[in-house]
Write a protein that holds these residues in place. Sequence first.
Motif: not given
Length: 402
Positions: A26-47
């Motif tokens: 929570r103290t690094r919201k933007l950086r954490a969100g951008l890192s999670a975005l890569g994971i989200a794109i990969g999982v979304a593509a697979i699903v």
Amino acid sequence: MTTTLAIRPARLRPADVARLAVAGLRTRKLRAGLSALGIAIGVAAIVAVLGLSASSQAGLLAEIAGLGTNLLTVQNGQNFSGGTSELPAAAPAMVGRLPGVLAVQDTGQVSNIDVYRTPLIPAVDTNGLSVDATSLSLPSTVGTSLAQGSYLNAATDREPVAVLGAAAAQLLGIDRVWTGERIWVGGMWFYVTGILKPAVLAPQVDTSVLVGYPAAERYLGFDGHPSTIYLRAHAGQVTAVDGLLDAQADPENPDQVQASQPSAALTAQADAEGAFNGLFLGLGAVALLVGAVGVANIMVISVLERRSEIGLRRALGATKGQIRIQFLSEAILLALLGGVAGVAAGAVATAVYAHLRGWAIVVPVEAWAGGLAATLLIGAVAGLLPALKAARMSPTEALWSI
């Protein structure tokens, strides 16, 4: 006599670990969100890939089931010289005598006849359309119906009158049947009385211009021999009827007859469509790999930036194991958040596209469960090295760097 009491460090409960992980992200919201975005794109593509594939197969299989799996076709094959063989003129009647056969209809291709919208069209622009003589109850047997106008009857099958398959009408630029609508067939005008809907189980009908047998013989020089026989069999006797068709259609040359079940071919096509999923799954895996690198990167930077926090916690009694668990749980939570977002995005994409295509919405369990499991594994692997690095940091070294 004095006794020394060993001081045991407080244990971190699961709720405490979760609270620490959430606070770290929570103290690094933007950086954490951008890192999670890569994971989200990969999982979304697979699903999405697995979901769309499963929805497409479910839609096709449902359509096949609605049209019936008891349609069989008999076609003329090749003779010994490599030319096209010829079915006997009596073949449809002979096939109709088989036990278990419910309905028989047939078409016969008229050779060397081209179709044009008008006689002014260049001769080379044939559009690949064929002219076929047809029996009078073909649509119901092959599983289609009229989109416009009317089909041939006992009167119009003797006259220069035609019915267009769905693709043939589109290629000729005819979307409605107007009074007096006509096309140029074999050097003469034929009036159009109807347009068929797509025939899923008989795609060759879609590209055909259908005329009556008597009209084909009278105006186009047709020899009267059928080229394709369509029949419906009792559901429990399809295999038995299929095994007898070659010899029944042409007793003298059964090896020159081709019998098939169109629904089986379409079912195999539905299964084969999954073979192309590997490419898209590979792209999704690459996106997951990129996301894993992003998670590892943010965790390494987080360890370097939070040395003072690590030193203070170690000075207050936190063990190496607790520091290790803290940073490992942050990495897993970060990857899991991206995985949940990816599963949701992939499911929504599947639902929207399947709804637009009229398919059943299917999101396989292995798609979303596998996506979440992959994110947990990625989070653990990506966060392991930074967690070990943080745990090895001594309190004095960490506090000295403040």
